[in-house]
Design an enzyme around this catalytic site. Structure first.
Site, PDB file in Angstrom:
ATOM      1  N   THR A  17       0.831  -1.206   0.000  1.00  0.00           N
ATOM      2  CA  THR A  17       0.000   0.000   0.000  1.00  0.00           C
ATOM      3  C   THR A  17       0.863   1.253   0.000  1.00  0.00           C
ATOM      4  O   THR A  17       0.343   2.354  -0.192  1.00  0.00           O
ATOM      5  CB  THR A  17      -0.942   0.017   1.224  1.00  0.00           C
ATOM      6  OG1 THR A  17      -0.217  -0.518   2.323  1.00  0.00           O
ATOM      7  CG2 THR A  17      -2.175  -0.799   0.971  1.00  0.00           C
ATOM      8  N   LYS A  45       7.217   7.168   4.950  1.00  0.00           N
ATOM      9  CA  LYS A  45       6.861   5.773   5.247  1.00  0.00           C
ATOM     10  C   LYS A  45       6.862   5.545   6.753  1.00  0.00           C
ATOM     11  O   LYS A  45       7.812   5.922   7.438  1.00  0.00           O
ATOM     12  CB  LYS A  45       7.834   4.815   4.561  1.00  0.00           C
ATOM     13  CG  LYS A  45       7.590   4.717   3.069  1.00  0.00           C
ATOM     14  CD  LYS A  45       8.438   3.636   2.438  1.00  0.00           C
ATOM     15  CE  LYS A  45       8.153   3.543   0.956  1.00  0.00           C
ATOM     16  NZ  LYS A  45       9.071   2.603   0.284  1.00  0.00           N
ATOM     17  N   SER A 114       1.236  -1.240  13.166  1.00  0.00           N
ATOM     18  CA  SER A 114       1.183  -0.306  12.026  1.00  0.00           C
ATOM     19  C   SER A 114       0.765   1.093  12.467  1.00  0.00           C
ATOM     20  O   SER A 114      -0.003   1.239  13.411  1.00  0.00           O
ATOM     21  CB  SER A 114       0.172  -0.849  11.009  1.00  0.00           C
ATOM     22  OG  SER A 114      -0.159   0.148  10.066  1.00  0.00           O
TER      23      SER A 114
HETATM   24  P1  B16 Z   1      -3.177   6.080   7.375  1.00  0.00           P
HETATM   25  P2  B16 Z   1       2.707   1.353   8.385  1.00  0.00           P
HETATM   26  C1  B16 Z   1       1.919   3.812   7.726  1.00  0.00           C
HETATM   27  O1  B16 Z   1       1.664   2.449   7.836  1.00  0.00           O
HETATM   28  C2  B16 Z   1       2.404   4.190   6.333  1.00  0.00           C
HETATM   29  O2  B16 Z   1       3.690   3.652   6.098  1.00  0.00           O
HETATM   30  C3  B16 Z   1       2.469   5.684   6.195  1.00  0.00           C
HETATM   31  O3  B16 Z   1       2.883   6.028   4.893  1.00  0.00           O
HETATM   32  C4  B16 Z   1       1.090   6.266   6.501  1.00  0.00           C
HETATM   33  O4  B16 Z   1       1.114   7.682   6.422  1.00  0.00           O
HETATM   34  C5  B16 Z   1       0.671   5.831   7.909  1.00  0.00           C
HETATM   35  O5  B16 Z   1       0.656   4.418   7.977  1.00  0.00           O
HETATM   36  C6  B16 Z   1      -0.715   6.337   8.266  1.00  0.00           C
HETATM   37  O6  B16 Z   1      -1.632   5.684   7.456  1.00  0.00           O
HETATM   38  O7  B16 Z   1      -3.235   7.379   6.634  1.00  0.00           O
HETATM   39  O8  B16 Z   1      -3.795   4.921   6.639  1.00  0.00           O
HETATM   40  O9  B16 Z   1      -3.670   6.198   8.796  1.00  0.00           O
HETATM   41  O10 B16 Z   1       3.838   1.318   7.404  1.00  0.00           O
HETATM   42  O11 B16 Z   1       3.093   1.801   9.781  1.00  0.00           O
HETATM   43  O12 B16 Z   1       1.883   0.091   8.363  1.00  0.00           O
END
Ligand code: B16
Ligand code: MG
Length: 219
Positions: A17, A45, A114
């Site tokens: 993603t 990231k 995440s």
């Molecule tokens: P969202 P991870 C992170 O996921 C992404 O690497 C990062 O690019 C993104 O801004 C962040 O999650 C927030 O994501 O906008 O969907 O809340 O790599 O920690 O799984």
């Protein structure tokens, strides 16, 4: 039986993603007259949505109102959700399922760790939700990576000491967070970018079941 806690980042580790985040951020940055390159994207990231937008605004030397900030965040996420909507099991990165199944067979506890607030939706989309004993995501933390909070909460959820946990990460911020948490960090992706990780692999096809078993039994 020896047990370790296995913690997986989501974006860029389980599913690609990261490319959708890039497309959505680039569209948003360009719409407010800010250039956005893959090199800059690397710095986003693993970084939270709020912090990502703050960085983009700083790069473009833009200052905006709170309302505009909230609106841009909403626009980016709507765009991102359009990509997520179409996701299926074919978007699970190569050999991730094999490694998860190997861990399940060895009765090892597994958590997600995440920064994404969309993590649960994505895991459902790719039908991997059931493989995890715990899910810790952007909704559960107040401090973004490189703060170790997300991984420390995951360790707790697995009832495992931090120093018995192993983290799979594709981001510089995430590897740093795992190292600060005193966990074993496994960098997935470009070694030149993730050089601070304890181990480096380009992807899961390079991680053998034997290596997983060694991690489980390592002192
Ligand atoms: P969202 P991870 C992170 O996921 C992404 O690497 C990062 O690019 C993104 O801004 C962040 O999650 C927030 O994501 O906008 O969907 O809340 O790599 O920690 O799984
Ligand atoms: Mg990631």
């Amino acid at each position: 039986m020896s047990k370790k806690g296995f913690i997986f980042d989501l974006d860029g580790v389980i599913v690609d993603t990261a490319k959708y985040h890039f497309l959505a951020w680039r569209k948003l940055a360009n719409s407010i007259g800010v250039d956005f390159t893959e090199v800059q994207n690397e710095q986003l990231k693993g970084v939270s949505r709020v912090r990502s937008l703050e960085k983009i605004l700083a790069w473009g030397e833009k200052s905006i109102s709170e309302e505009q900030f909230a609106e841009l965040m909403r626009m980016k996420n709507d765009d991102y959700l359009n990509y997520i909507e179409k996701m299926g099991q074919d978007e699970i990165l190569p050999d991730v399922s094999r490694v998860l199944d190997c861990l399940i067979e060895q009765k090892q506890p597994i958590s997600l760790g995440s920064a994404s607030k969309n993590a649960r939706v994505i895991l459902e989309k790719v039908a991997l939700r059931d493989k995890f004993d715990a899910i810790v995501d952007g909704n559960d933390v107040s401090n973004a990576k490189p703060d170790p909070e997300v991984f420390l909460i995951a360790a707790k959820a697995l009832d495992m000491e931090a120093n018995r946990c192993i983290v799979f990460e594709d981001s510089v911020a995430g590897v740093e967070a795992a190292n600060i948490a005193n966990m074993i960090s496994i960098g997935i992706g470009d070694t030149t970018i993730l050089g601070d990780a304890d181990y480096n692999f380009n992807d899961f096809t390079e991680i053998s079941n034997q290596f997983i078993e060694e991690l489980i039994h390592k002192k």
